[in-house]
Scaffold this motif. Structure first.
Motif, PDB file in Angstrom:
ATOM      1  N   UNK A  84      46.179  95.227 124.638  1.00 17.50           N
ATOM      2  CA  UNK A  84      46.550  94.015 123.918  1.00 17.50           C
ATOM      3  C   UNK A  84      45.420  93.558 122.997  1.00 17.50           C
ATOM      4  N   UNK A  85      44.190  93.645 123.475  1.00 21.27           N
ATOM      5  CA  UNK A  85      43.034  93.307 122.639  1.00 21.27           C
ATOM      6  C   UNK A  85      43.085  94.095 121.338  1.00 21.27           C
ATOM      7  N   UNK A 106      43.310  92.563 117.657  1.00 20.90           N
ATOM      8  CA  UNK A 106      42.074  92.520 116.879  1.00 20.90           C
ATOM      9  C   UNK A 106      41.969  93.646 115.853  1.00 20.90           C
ATOM     10  N   UNK A 107      42.670  94.744 116.065  1.00 17.09           N
ATOM     11  CA  UNK A 107      42.592  95.861 115.122  1.00 17.09           C
ATOM     12  C   UNK A 107      43.806  95.933 114.199  1.00 17.09           C
ATOM     13  N   UNK A 108      44.752  95.038 114.405  1.00 14.61           N
ATOM     14  CA  UNK A 108      45.939  95.003 113.556  1.00 14.61           C
ATOM     15  C   UNK A 108      45.524  94.667 112.125  1.00 14.61           C
ATOM     16  N   UNK A 109      46.013  95.429 111.191  1.00 11.37           N
ATOM     17  CA  UNK A 109      45.713  95.177 109.780  1.00 11.37           C
ATOM     18  C   UNK A 109      46.561  94.008 109.296  1.00 11.37           C
ATOM     19  N   UNK A 110      45.900  93.110 108.603  1.00 14.29           N
ATOM     20  CA  UNK A 110      46.576  91.948 108.023  1.00 14.29           C
ATOM     21  C   UNK A 110      46.194  91.863 106.559  1.00 14.29           C
ATOM     22  N   UNK A 165      37.386  87.003 114.502  1.00 13.41           N
ATOM     23  CA  UNK A 165      36.244  86.783 115.401  1.00 13.41           C
ATOM     24  C   UNK A 165      35.820  85.314 115.424  1.00 13.41           C
ATOM     25  N   UNK A 166      35.990  84.602 114.307  1.00 14.93           N
ATOM     26  CA  UNK A 166      35.716  83.166 114.297  1.00 14.93           C
ATOM     27  C   UNK A 166      36.645  82.442 115.279  1.00 14.93           C
ATOM     28  N   UNK A 167      37.893  82.869 115.337  1.00 11.30           N
ATOM     29  CA  UNK A 167      38.854  82.279 116.283  1.00 11.30           C
ATOM     30  C   UNK A 167      38.373  82.499 117.709  1.00 11.30           C
ATOM     31  N   UNK A 168      37.902  83.711 117.988  1.00  9.26           N
ATOM     32  CA  UNK A 168      37.397  84.023 119.327  1.00  9.26           C
ATOM     33  C   UNK A 168      36.204  83.131 119.662  1.00  9.26           C
ATOM     34  N   UNK A 201      47.960  83.872 119.059  1.00  9.61           N
ATOM     35  CA  UNK A 201      47.864  84.931 120.075  1.00  9.61           C
ATOM     36  C   UNK A 201      46.414  85.266 120.389  1.00  9.61           C
ATOM     37  N   UNK A 202      45.561  85.325 119.366  1.00 11.35           N
ATOM     38  CA  UNK A 202      44.137  85.606 119.601  1.00 11.35           C
ATOM     39  C   UNK A 202      43.515  84.489 120.426  1.00 11.35           C
ATOM     40  N   UNK A 203      43.810  83.254 120.071  1.00  9.56           N
ATOM     41  CA  UNK A 203      43.265  82.118 120.828  1.00  9.56           C
ATOM     42  C   UNK A 203      43.754  82.144 122.277  1.00  9.56           C
ATOM     43  N   UNK A 204      45.027  82.425 122.477  1.00 10.81           N
ATOM     44  CA  UNK A 204      45.573  82.468 123.841  1.00 10.81           C
ATOM     45  C   UNK A 204      44.987  83.625 124.634  1.00 10.81           C
ATOM     46  N   UNK A 205      44.911  84.794 124.016  1.00 10.18           N
ATOM     47  CA  UNK A 205      44.363  85.970 124.699  1.00 10.18           C
ATOM     48  C   UNK A 205      42.920  85.727 125.114  1.00 10.18           C
TER      49      UNK A 205
END
Length: 194
Positions: A55-56, A60-64, A73-76, A162-166
């Protein structure tokens, strides 16, 4: 004296791990030059290790087209700082510095993004991330409109939430295990590479 990696049992050597997990850890070690403690901590339960990193990586590696690696990474870092997760603030702060090429950005985001020298886009992104991870997290039409006004797509909104929740979950696991950041993370990205 070196701090323990986890309150829970971790393998004495990576040779004790299943082949796929050992390969993952060795691949990270080859890239980074060291093994991040979180990999060893999560190896406590191989099935959960696999699920966590699947899931990480999907997030995190999904292209946007619009959300950069530095922004993810700022969100993390913002989420982890609010959750008081030293490991994730330090480790992902290093990635913010590397991806953004800004040695001060991660510290500003971690301490208080609301007063940091950020663009309106980044401030709103982090406000929404914390709303998603820490507060009620309801994704209202008003949030969607505000995020769209600074250039975030609906898919970006999913990614931010999703990043914030994960990482809210990740923060709790690292805190549960008492996993310290590797010393190497503290200095990464602070000085330009020579």
């Amino acid at each position: 004296m070196m701090a323990a990696i986890s309150r829970f049992s971790v393998p004495e050597t990576i040779d004790e791990l299943p082949d796929d997990i050992r390969r993952s850890i060795l691949s990270v070690q080859e890239k980074a030059g060291f093994v991040p403690n979180v990999f060893l901590m999560l190896a406590h339960r191989p099935d959960e290790f696999r699920a966590f990193f699947a899931y990480h990586d999907a997030l995190m590696e999904r292209t946007s087209d619009t959300l950069t690696k530095a922004e993810k990474e700022m969100i993390v870092v913002a989420t982890s700082a609010r959750n008081r997760c030293l490991y994730c603030v330090v480790a992902h702060g290093a990635l913010v510095r590397i991806y953004s090429k800004d040695p001060l950005l991660a510290d500003n985001v971690a301490v208080n993004h609301t007063v940091a020298d950020l663009s309106d886009r980044h401030r709103l992104m982090l406000d929404f991330a914390l709303h998603s991870a820490i507060e009620l997290g309801e994704f209202s039409h008003a949030w969607q409109k505000r995020l769209a006004e600074v250039g975030f797509t609906l898919d970006d909104c999913w990614d931010i939430g999703a990043i914030a929740a994960f990482f809210g979950m990740s923060n709790r696991l690292v805190t549960l295990a008492g996993t310290p950041p590797n010393p190497e993370f503290y200095t990464m990205g602070r000085e330009p590479r020579r």
